[in-house]
Scaffold this active site. Structure first.
Site, PDB file in Angstrom:
ATOM      1  CG  ASP A   1      -1.678  -1.248   1.472  1.00  0.00           C
ATOM      2  OD1 ASP A   1      -2.091  -1.880   0.480  1.00  0.00           O
ATOM      3  OD2 ASP A   1      -1.877  -1.628   2.652  1.00  0.00           O
TER       4      ASP A   1
ATOM      5  CD  GLU B   1      -9.000  -2.854  -0.623  1.00  0.00           C
ATOM      6  OE1 GLU B   1      -9.430  -2.959   0.539  1.00  0.00           O
ATOM      7  OE2 GLU B   1      -8.230  -3.706  -1.125  1.00  0.00           O
TER       8      GLU B   1
HETATM    9  O1  FUB Z   1      -3.050  -3.510   3.704  1.00  0.00           O
HETATM   10  C1  FUB Z   1      -4.333  -3.772   4.213  1.00  0.00           C
HETATM   11  C2  FUB Z   1      -5.353  -3.498   3.185  1.00  0.00           C
HETATM   12  O2  FUB Z   1      -5.117  -4.291   2.023  1.00  0.00           O
HETATM   13  C3  FUB Z   1      -5.384  -2.098   2.663  1.00  0.00           C
HETATM   14  O3  FUB Z   1      -5.929  -1.185   3.561  1.00  0.00           O
HETATM   15  C4  FUB Z   1      -6.152  -2.327   1.421  1.00  0.00           C
HETATM   16  O4  FUB Z   1      -6.148  -1.257   0.540  1.00  0.00           O
HETATM   17  C5  FUB Z   1      -5.497  -3.562   0.877  1.00  0.00           C
HETATM   18  O5  FUB Z   1      -4.334  -3.276   0.148  1.00  0.00           O
END
Ligand code: FUB
Length: 349
Positions: free
Chosen positions: A43, A250
């Site tokens: 991320d 997301e």
């Molecule tokens: O790294 C945890 C979660 O996985 C992130 O918040 C999301 O975007 C996904 O990449």
């Protein structure tokens, strides 16, 4: 987020799909190598501060927590900040910038963070579940881009869900974009307040939308009630949950290019980074295509930053571990067409 749904059939389908996608991709050569190999990172939110690139990633670990429907195995406990003099240069790990034990209100799972700078202070924004197991967004401050950061005593009032992205507009205003469905809990806020039984929507219903809130001058609170960020098709229509190759899942990121606002995001269970373009920070944003095709591993999460006149895409895959929750960050150059559309990146050739 996460490779499991509430329905067994879908679990199996996704598992098979994930395995197939991984297998196909591992036969191909990656276009970029991991930036960091001594710890797992994911991320990557990249920013240019003081002429250097600073990367604010998640720090993946094997904590032994079993995989479940809510992504509990993404059980991260601290953040490290990294810097580079150039995207092809040496990378420096500045060590632990914030530890979950120093966040008074935190319960578990430090997920994807972002950072901003204003008037001599650096701000680290992070999602973490509170002691009631509800994702909130917190903020921590430092006088240095690499930290260490000191967390505020409480989460940002009115914040919920995951994956904050802080965008500084050219007029000096800052906005936070955020949200994530499935393990990111956005579906539990459909009524405006938390409903532990809030469900995902069926295919024919409007997809959940990410959120935006302007930041107050102090950068520690929202200046307004968060609003929906509309992502529309070329006819001006919102996507349905069934349009899962285009709807928001997301990993929101916003950047500005030639006066236009680019909202990019993960489509989650179809594993793409998609983007949409708007005329102002609030949108609506019209879907334009794919920034990054699926990568090895289930999640796909990115940032886009300009450095010395070139544009770069930071992203992750699981090249080092082969496991979805143990990721490694990468970078590659990003190119635009003359009409402002983005040339899709394939992470493997
Ligand atoms: O790294 C945890 C979660 O996985 C992130 O918040 C999301 O975007 C996904 O990449």
């Amino acid at each position: 987020m996460n490779c499991f749904t509430q329905k067994k059939l879908l679990i199996i389908t996704l598992a098979v799909f994930g395995a197939t996608a991984n297998h196909a991709q591992t036969k191909k050569q990656p276009v970029s190598e991991p930036l960091v190999s001594h710890i797992y990172t994911a991320d990557p939110s990249a920013h240019v501060f003081n002429g250097k690139i600073y990367i604010y990633p998640s720090h993946d670990i094997e904590s032994g927590v079993k995989q479940d429907d809510n992504g509990s195995h993404f059980d991260m406990k601290d953040y490290h900040v990294f810097s580079m003099d150039s995207p092809t240069g040496k990378i420096t790990d500045h060590g632990v910038a914030l530890d979950i034990k120093d966040i008074p209100w935190a319960g578990r799972q430090l997920w994807a963070p972002d950072a901003a700078y204003k008037n001599g202070t650096y701000y680290l924004y992070f999602p973490v579940k509170d002691k009631q197991d509800i994702f909130r967004i917190g903020v921590a401050t430092s006088k240095k881009p690499e930290g260490p950061f000191k967390a505020e005593k409480t989460p940002i009032e009115g914040s919920f869900s995951i994956d904050p992205c802080i965008f500084k507009d050219t007029d000096g205003s800052y906005y936070m974009y955020y949200g994530g469905i499935w393990g990111g809990q956005l579906q539990k806020w459909a009524t405006g307040s938390y409903d532990a039984n809030g469900k995902l929507r069926t295919k024919e219903k409007d997809a959940f939308l990410p959120k935006i809130a302007k930041m107050n001058n102090n950068m520690l609170s929202f200046a307004e009630t968060p609003k929906d960020v509309k992502i529309i098709d070329e006819n001006g229509k919102l996507f349905l949950e069934g349009n899962n190759d285009k709807r928001f899942f997301e990993a929101a990121w916003v950047h500005k290019y030639n006066g236009k606002y680019y909202f990019s995001y993960s489509t989650g269970d179809t594993h793409e980074i998609a983007y949409a373009i708007g005329d102002n920070p609030y949108g609506p944003f019209m879907y334009k295509g794919v920034v990054l095709n699926p990568v090895q591993g289930w999640t796909n999460h990115h940032s886009i930053v300009e450095f010395k006149g070139k544009w770069y895409l930071f992203y992750h895959d699981v090249q080092l571990s082969g496991q979805t929750h143990l990721r490694n960050i990468k970078v590659t150059e990003l190119h635009y067409n003359a009409d402002g559309t983005i040339i899709t990146v394939n992470a493997y050739k």
